[in-house]
Design a protein around this motif. Structure first.
Motif, PDB file in Angstrom:
ATOM      1  N   LYS A 103       0.814  -1.221   0.000  1.00 42.49           N
ATOM      2  CA  LYS A 103       0.000   0.000   0.000  1.00 42.49           C
ATOM      3  C   LYS A 103       0.851   1.277   0.000  1.00 42.49           C
ATOM      4  N   LYS A 104       2.155   1.119  -0.005  1.00 40.66           N
ATOM      5  CA  LYS A 104       3.111   2.233  -0.021  1.00 40.66           C
ATOM      6  C   LYS A 104       2.964   3.149   1.193  1.00 40.66           C
ATOM      7  N   GLU A 105       2.667   2.561   2.330  1.00 40.43           N
ATOM      8  CA  GLU A 105       2.562   3.356   3.559  1.00 40.43           C
ATOM      9  C   GLU A 105       3.896   3.430   4.298  1.00 40.43           C
ATOM     10  N   ARG A 106       4.756   2.425   4.103  1.00 41.28           N
ATOM     11  CA  ARG A 106       6.073   2.427   4.751  1.00 41.28           C
ATOM     12  C   ARG A 106       7.138   2.406   3.663  1.00 41.28           C
ATOM     13  N   ASN A 107       7.968   3.412   3.653  1.00 47.92           N
ATOM     14  CA  ASN A 107       9.023   3.469   2.656  1.00 47.92           C
ATOM     15  C   ASN A 107      10.363   3.098   3.275  1.00 47.92           C
ATOM     16  N   ALA A 108      11.310   2.745   2.434  1.00 47.70           N
ATOM     17  CA  ALA A 108      12.618   2.324   2.918  1.00 47.70           C
ATOM     18  C   ALA A 108      13.439   3.505   3.438  1.00 47.70           C
ATOM     19  N   ILE A 109      13.177   4.705   2.930  1.00 50.41           N
ATOM     20  CA  ILE A 109      13.908   5.898   3.369  1.00 50.41           C
ATOM     21  C   ILE A 109      13.021   6.687   4.327  1.00 50.41           C
ATOM     22  N   SER A 110      13.454   6.785   5.575  1.00 51.51           N
ATOM     23  CA  SER A 110      12.728   7.617   6.534  1.00 51.51           C
ATOM     24  C   SER A 110      13.157   9.073   6.424  1.00 51.51           C
ATOM     25  N   GLU A 111      14.454   9.276   6.230  1.00 54.60           N
ATOM     26  CA  GLU A 111      14.977  10.643   6.170  1.00 54.60           C
ATOM     27  C   GLU A 111      16.258  10.678   5.346  1.00 54.60           C
ATOM     28  N   LEU A 112      16.419  11.733   4.597  1.00 58.45           N
ATOM     29  CA  LEU A 112      17.644  12.062   3.869  1.00 58.45           C
ATOM     30  C   LEU A 112      18.081  13.440   4.346  1.00 58.45           C
ATOM     31  N   GLN A 113      19.286  13.543   4.862  1.00 60.26           N
ATOM     32  CA  GLN A 113      19.784  14.839   5.318  1.00 60.26           C
ATOM     33  C   GLN A 113      21.096  15.158   4.624  1.00 60.26           C
ATOM     34  N   LYS A 114      21.154  16.288   3.971  1.00 65.65           N
ATOM     35  CA  LYS A 114      22.386  16.767   3.358  1.00 65.65           C
ATOM     36  C   LYS A 114      23.206  17.431   4.455  1.00 65.65           C
ATOM     37  N   VAL A 115      24.448  16.998   4.637  1.00 68.89           N
ATOM     38  CA  VAL A 115      25.276  17.520   5.719  1.00 68.89           C
ATOM     39  C   VAL A 115      26.194  18.625   5.201  1.00 68.89           C
ATOM     40  N   SER A 116      27.083  18.294   4.280  1.00 64.70           N
ATOM     41  CA  SER A 116      27.957  19.307   3.690  1.00 64.70           C
ATOM     42  C   SER A 116      27.173  20.119   2.685  1.00 64.70           C
ATOM     43  N   LYS A 117      27.323  21.410   2.778  1.00 66.78           N
ATOM     44  CA  LYS A 117      26.629  22.311   1.869  1.00 66.78           C
ATOM     45  C   LYS A 117      27.671  23.164   1.168  1.00 66.78           C
ATOM     46  N   PRO A 118      27.316  23.809   0.070  1.00 62.54           N
ATOM     47  CA  PRO A 118      28.312  24.623  -0.640  1.00 62.54           C
ATOM     48  C   PRO A 118      28.940  25.708   0.229  1.00 62.54           C
ATOM     49  N   GLY A 119      28.202  26.257   1.171  1.00 64.28           N
ATOM     50  CA  GLY A 119      28.752  27.304   2.026  1.00 64.28           C
ATOM     51  C   GLY A 119      29.508  26.791   3.225  1.00 64.28           C
ATOM     52  N   ARG A 120      29.318  25.516   3.558  1.00 67.04           N
ATOM     53  CA  ARG A 120      29.980  24.959   4.742  1.00 67.04           C
ATOM     54  C   ARG A 120      30.235  23.477   4.530  1.00 67.04           C
ATOM     55  N   ARG A 121      31.467  23.127   4.303  1.00 62.19           N
ATOM     56  CA  ARG A 121      31.857  21.735   4.106  1.00 62.19           C
ATOM     57  C   ARG A 121      32.174  21.114   5.460  1.00 62.19           C
ATOM     58  N   ILE A 122      31.710  19.892   5.676  1.00 59.67           N
ATOM     59  CA  ILE A 122      31.923  19.190   6.941  1.00 59.67           C
ATOM     60  C   ILE A 122      32.845  17.999   6.673  1.00 59.67           C
ATOM     61  N   TYR A 123      34.007  17.994   7.311  1.00 58.39           N
ATOM     62  CA  TYR A 123      34.976  16.915   7.166  1.00 58.39           C
ATOM     63  C   TYR A 123      35.120  16.192   8.499  1.00 58.39           C
ATOM     64  N   THR A 124      35.469  14.911   8.435  1.00 62.61           N
ATOM     65  CA  THR A 124      35.662  14.145   9.655  1.00 62.61           C
ATOM     66  C   THR A 124      36.895  13.252   9.507  1.00 62.61           C
ATOM     67  N   PRO A 125      37.694  13.137  10.573  1.00 64.11           N
ATOM     68  CA  PRO A 125      38.801  12.180  10.518  1.00 64.11           C
ATOM     69  C   PRO A 125      38.273  10.755  10.717  1.00 64.11           C
ATOM     70  N   LYS A 126      39.128   9.779  10.475  1.00 66.42           N
ATOM     71  CA  LYS A 126      38.682   8.384  10.515  1.00 66.42           C
ATOM     72  C   LYS A 126      38.202   7.949  11.899  1.00 66.42           C
ATOM     73  N   HIS A 127      38.716   8.540  12.951  1.00 67.91           N
ATOM     74  CA  HIS A 127      38.319   8.120  14.296  1.00 67.91           C
ATOM     75  C   HIS A 127      37.074   8.854  14.813  1.00 67.91           C
ATOM     76  N   ARG A 128      36.516   9.769  14.024  1.00 69.24           N
ATOM     77  CA  ARG A 128      35.311  10.489  14.451  1.00 69.24           C
ATOM     78  C   ARG A 128      34.166  10.355  13.451  1.00 69.24           C
ATOM     79  N   ILE A 129      34.145   9.281  12.694  1.00 76.18           N
ATOM     80  CA  ILE A 129      33.052   9.071  11.749  1.00 76.18           C
ATOM     81  C   ILE A 129      31.783   8.810  12.553  1.00 76.18           C
ATOM     82  N   PRO A 130      30.723   9.561  12.299  1.00 76.05           N
ATOM     83  CA  PRO A 130      29.518   9.429  13.127  1.00 76.05           C
ATOM     84  C   PRO A 130      28.738   8.152  12.824  1.00 76.05           C
ATOM     85  N   TYR A 131      28.045   7.678  13.850  1.00 72.51           N
ATOM     86  CA  TYR A 131      27.088   6.590  13.692  1.00 72.51           C
ATOM     87  C   TYR A 131      25.719   7.233  13.488  1.00 72.51           C
ATOM     88  N   VAL A 132      25.022   6.869  12.433  1.00 75.57           N
ATOM     89  CA  VAL A 132      23.729   7.458  12.105  1.00 75.57           C
ATOM     90  C   VAL A 132      22.641   6.575  12.698  1.00 75.57           C
TER      91      VAL A 132
END
Length: 134
Positions: free
Chosen positions: A70-99
């Protein structure tokens, strides 16, 4: 201004309308992101639609994935863009976030290409955080 954010908005709007697919303009970055989303099971498939024009601009058709008929539950709950053209977000290997405590994925741009946070931890690579998906 940001083509990836426009693609995410188109996907979210199509899911809200319970559409089977959505068409967006193409780029290599978008195709790499769609490959990751397909591999992780967030979309059914995507394809490049051939245009009859002589230009190199293609259209990408993204086939969305739903978890019930019935298409009531989709596989994607949320899509969030993190890095934006005005502000790039970088992370080192030991600080990769858990989503969502490991139930979602972070898409990272590294020197090895676009990879998920799980693969980045295995390879020991950091990079720019493109988006969160859950």
């Amino acid at each position: 201004m940001d083509p990836v954010a426009d693609m995410f908005s188109a996907i979210k709007n199509a899911i809200g309308r319970r559409m089977d697919y959505v068409d967006v303009s193409s780029s290599k970055l978008k195709e790499s992101i769609l490959d990751l989303l397909k591999k992780e099971g967030y979309i059914r498939d995507w394809e490049r639609m051939e245009e009859g024009k002589k230009g190199t601009q293609y259209t990408l058709r993204i086939h969305l994935k739903y978890l019930d008929p019935k298409k009531e539950r989709n596989a994607i709950s949320e899509l969030q863009k993190v890095s934006k053209p005005g502000r790039r977000i970088y992370t080192p290997k030991h600080r990769i976030p858990y989503v969502q405590r490991g139930f979602g994925i972070a898409i990272l741009s590294t020197d090895a290409g676009l990879i998920t946070d799980h693969d980045a931890r295995k390879l020991g690579k950091g990079g720019e955080i493109i988006a969160y998906v859950w």
